[in-house]
Design a protein around this motif. Structure first.
Motif, PDB file in Angstrom:
ATOM      1  N   GLN A 116     -26.767  11.215 -29.719  1.00 17.77           N
ATOM      2  CA  GLN A 116     -26.240  11.574 -31.038  1.00 17.77           C
ATOM      3  C   GLN A 116     -25.203  12.688 -30.914  1.00 17.77           C
ATOM      4  OE1 GLN A 116     -29.582  12.659 -33.451  1.00 17.77           O
ATOM      5  NE2 GLN A 116     -30.114  10.529 -33.945  1.00 17.77           N
ATOM      6  N   ALA A 117     -25.489  13.658 -30.076  1.00 17.88           N
ATOM      7  CA  ALA A 117     -24.563  14.781 -29.906  1.00 17.88           C
ATOM      8  C   ALA A 117     -23.251  14.299 -29.278  1.00 17.88           C
ATOM      9  CB  ALA A 117     -25.201  15.868 -29.048  1.00 17.88           C
ATOM     10  N   ARG A 118     -23.323  13.378 -28.311  1.00 17.50           N
ATOM     11  CA  ARG A 118     -22.097  12.858 -27.681  1.00 17.50           C
ATOM     12  C   ARG A 118     -21.274  12.074 -28.697  1.00 17.50           C
ATOM     13  NH1 ARG A 118     -25.505  12.058 -23.011  1.00 17.50           N
ATOM     14  NH2 ARG A 118     -25.970   9.952 -23.711  1.00 17.50           N
ATOM     15  N   TRP A 120     -21.303  12.438 -31.977  1.00 15.84           N
ATOM     16  CA  TRP A 120     -20.757  13.401 -32.932  1.00 15.84           C
ATOM     17  C   TRP A 120     -19.560  14.125 -32.326  1.00 15.84           C
ATOM     18  CZ3 TRP A 120     -20.196  18.721 -32.906  1.00 15.84           C
ATOM     19  CH2 TRP A 120     -19.825  19.289 -34.130  1.00 15.84           C
ATOM     20  N   SER A 121     -19.723  14.518 -31.045  1.00 14.48           N
ATOM     21  CA  SER A 121     -18.635  15.226 -30.367  1.00 14.48           C
ATOM     22  C   SER A 121     -17.407  14.322 -30.237  1.00 14.48           C
ATOM     23  CB  SER A 121     -19.107  15.692 -28.989  1.00 14.48           C
ATOM     24  OG  SER A 121     -18.078  16.347 -28.311  1.00 14.48           O
ATOM     25  N   ALA A 122     -17.644  13.051 -29.874  1.00 15.31           N
ATOM     26  CA  ALA A 122     -16.531  12.105 -29.745  1.00 15.31           C
ATOM     27  C   ALA A 122     -15.864  11.876 -31.094  1.00 15.31           C
ATOM     28  CB  ALA A 122     -17.020  10.792 -29.163  1.00 15.31           C
ATOM     29  N   ALA A 123     -16.662  11.803 -32.148  1.00 11.81           N
ATOM     30  CA  ALA A 123     -16.110  11.606 -33.494  1.00 11.81           C
ATOM     31  C   ALA A 123     -15.297  12.824 -33.913  1.00 11.81           C
ATOM     32  CB  ALA A 123     -17.225  11.345 -34.486  1.00 11.81           C
ATOM     33  N   GLN A 124     -15.733  13.997 -33.552  1.00 11.41           N
ATOM     34  CA  GLN A 124     -15.023  15.221 -33.908  1.00 11.41           C
ATOM     35  C   GLN A 124     -13.684  15.320 -33.170  1.00 11.41           C
ATOM     36  OE1 GLN A 124     -15.781  17.514 -36.304  1.00 11.41           O
ATOM     37  NE2 GLN A 124     -17.308  15.954 -36.808  1.00 11.41           N
ATOM     38  N   GLN A 125     -13.692  14.886 -31.941  1.00 14.84           N
ATOM     39  CA  GLN A 125     -12.444  14.939 -31.168  1.00 14.84           C
ATOM     40  C   GLN A 125     -11.447  13.898 -31.654  1.00 14.84           C
ATOM     41  OE1 GLN A 125     -13.562  14.540 -27.088  1.00 14.84           O
ATOM     42  NE2 GLN A 125     -14.317  16.649 -26.947  1.00 14.84           N
ATOM     43  N   ALA A 126     -11.961  12.776 -32.158  1.00 16.98           N
ATOM     44  CA  ALA A 126     -11.081  11.715 -32.634  1.00 16.98           C
ATOM     45  C   ALA A 126     -10.499  12.057 -33.998  1.00 16.98           C
ATOM     46  CB  ALA A 126     -11.847  10.399 -32.718  1.00 16.98           C
ATOM     47  N   ARG A 127     -11.137  12.861 -34.795  1.00 14.09           N
ATOM     48  CA  ARG A 127     -10.663  13.237 -36.115  1.00 14.09           C
ATOM     49  C   ARG A 127      -9.716  14.424 -36.018  1.00 14.09           C
ATOM     50  NH1 ARG A 127     -15.895  13.696 -39.947  1.00 14.09           N
ATOM     51  NH2 ARG A 127     -16.762  11.680 -39.489  1.00 14.09           N
ATOM     52  N   PRO A 128      -8.814  14.450 -36.918  1.00 16.22           N
ATOM     53  CA  PRO A 128      -8.008  15.668 -36.995  1.00 16.22           C
ATOM     54  C   PRO A 128      -8.857  16.772 -37.607  1.00 16.22           C
ATOM     55  CG  PRO A 128      -7.261  14.011 -38.586  1.00 16.22           C
ATOM     56  CD  PRO A 128      -8.359  13.410 -37.779  1.00 16.22           C
ATOM     57  N   GLU A 129      -8.564  18.006 -37.332  1.00  8.29           N
ATOM     58  CA  GLU A 129      -9.306  19.169 -37.818  1.00  8.29           C
ATOM     59  C   GLU A 129      -9.406  19.123 -39.337  1.00  8.29           C
ATOM     60  OE1 GLU A 129     -10.706  22.044 -36.397  1.00  8.29           O
ATOM     61  OE2 GLU A 129     -10.556  21.034 -34.489  1.00  8.29           O
ATOM     62  N   LYS A 130     -10.620  19.059 -39.842  1.00  4.43           N
ATOM     63  CA  LYS A 130     -10.820  19.060 -41.285  1.00  4.43           C
ATOM     64  C   LYS A 130     -11.738  20.197 -41.690  1.00  4.43           C
ATOM     65  CE  LYS A 130     -10.016  14.347 -42.498  1.00  4.43           C
ATOM     66  NZ  LYS A 130     -10.541  13.186 -43.138  1.00  4.43           N
ATOM     67  N   GLY A 131     -12.023  21.062 -40.983  1.00  6.41           N
ATOM     68  CA  GLY A 131     -12.751  22.246 -41.321  1.00  6.41           C
ATOM     69  C   GLY A 131     -14.141  22.056 -41.867  1.00  6.41           C
ATOM     70  N   GLY A 132     -14.793  21.232 -42.349  1.00  2.95           N
ATOM     71  CA  GLY A 132     -16.144  21.302 -42.890  1.00  2.95           C
ATOM     72  C   GLY A 132     -17.062  20.275 -42.296  1.00  2.95           C
ATOM     73  N   ALA A 133     -16.805  19.811 -41.118  1.00  2.00           N
ATOM     74  CA  ALA A 133     -17.671  18.787 -40.528  1.00  2.00           C
ATOM     75  C   ALA A 133     -19.018  19.373 -40.160  1.00  2.00           C
ATOM     76  CB  ALA A 133     -16.992  18.187 -39.308  1.00  2.00           C
ATOM     77  N   GLU A 134     -20.062  18.648 -40.479  1.00  9.11           N
ATOM     78  CA  GLU A 134     -21.395  19.121 -40.167  1.00  9.11           C
ATOM     79  C   GLU A 134     -21.948  18.397 -38.959  1.00  9.11           C
ATOM     80  OE1 GLU A 134     -24.116  18.980 -43.382  1.00  9.11           O
ATOM     81  OE2 GLU A 134     -22.645  19.642 -44.830  1.00  9.11           O
ATOM     82  N   LYS A 135     -22.792  19.135 -38.223  1.00  3.00           N
ATOM     83  CA  LYS A 135     -23.446  18.534 -37.047  1.00  3.00           C
ATOM     84  C   LYS A 135     -24.611  17.653 -37.482  1.00  3.00           C
ATOM     85  CE  LYS A 135     -22.439  22.203 -33.796  1.00  3.00           C
ATOM     86  NZ  LYS A 135     -22.988  23.153 -32.852  1.00  3.00           N
ATOM     87  N   PRO A 136     -24.900  16.604 -36.720  1.00  4.19           N
ATOM     88  CA  PRO A 136     -26.051  15.755 -37.077  1.00  4.19           C
ATOM     89  C   PRO A 136     -27.351  16.540 -36.867  1.00  4.19           C
ATOM     90  CG  PRO A 136     -25.150  15.055 -34.984  1.00  4.19           C
ATOM     91  CD  PRO A 136     -24.232  16.121 -35.538  1.00  4.19           C
ATOM     92  N   THR A 137     -28.373  16.188 -37.631  1.00  2.00           N
ATOM     93  CA  THR A 137     -29.667  16.847 -37.493  1.00  2.00           C
ATOM     94  C   THR A 137     -30.643  15.920 -36.793  1.00  2.00           C
ATOM     95  OG1 THR A 137     -30.360  16.044 -39.638  1.00  2.00           O
ATOM     96  CG2 THR A 137     -29.369  18.252 -39.556  1.00  2.00           C
ATOM     97  N   ALA A 138     -31.645  16.513 -36.195  1.00  2.00           N
ATOM     98  CA  ALA A 138     -32.624  15.735 -35.450  1.00  2.00           C
ATOM     99  C   ALA A 138     -33.496  15.097 -36.392  1.00  2.00           C
ATOM    100  CB  ALA A 138     -33.408  16.617 -34.511  1.00  2.00           C
TER     101      ALA A 138
END
Length: 138
Positions: A116-118, A120-138
């Motif tokens: 899940q973390a990978r 999320w990290s891949a999705a964050q790198q693919a998106r342009p900076e949008k400032g309010g992205a939240e991390k997934p929870t367990a």
């Protein structure tokens, strides 16, 4: 178990000795009868004991008590290793197996969270900076 084997060998030795005693008693009876020094009553009592199986019933009683004692000893010995491990602070096989299962569950959970973390990290790198992205929870 070797303990049971030794115990049974000892029982057999006791029975053999009792048989020898009975044979010796019969021999003595014959000797007394041959000499004529024993009274008829004494002879009859000795013969009655041998014929009634009193000696063999005593042997059976001894065997029963020995088996009961052997069973009690084996029960006590069976729990001895666990008690020793417990006192030394060493885990027993069942405890180790349970720990192994817990490690496997935690490993699967960690792997799931890692995936899940990978993502999320891949999705964050693919998106342009949008400032309010939240991390997934367990």
């Amino acid at each position: 178990m070797e303990t049971r084997k030794n115990w049974r060998e000892q029982l057999a030795a006791v029975e053999q000795r009792l048989q020898q005693y009975e044979n010796e008693a019969q021999k003595r009876i014959r000797e007394l009868a041959d000499r004529g020094s024993a009274s008829r009553k004494e002879l009859e009592e000795l013969v009655a004991k041998v014929k009634s199986g009193e000696l063999l019933s005593h042997a059976a009683e001894l065997r029963s008590r020995a088996e009961q004692t052997g069973t009690e000893v084996l029960k006590r010995l069976e729990g001895l290793p666990e008690k020793a491990f417990e006192r030394m602070g060493v885990a027993t096989r069942p405890q180790i197996a349970e720990l192994g299962q817990q490690v496997n569950r935690l490993s699967r959970r960690l792997e799931k969270l890692s995936k899940q973390a990978r993502r999320w990290s891949a999705a964050q790198q693919a998106r342009p900076e949008k400032g309010g992205a939240e991390k997934p929870t367990a």
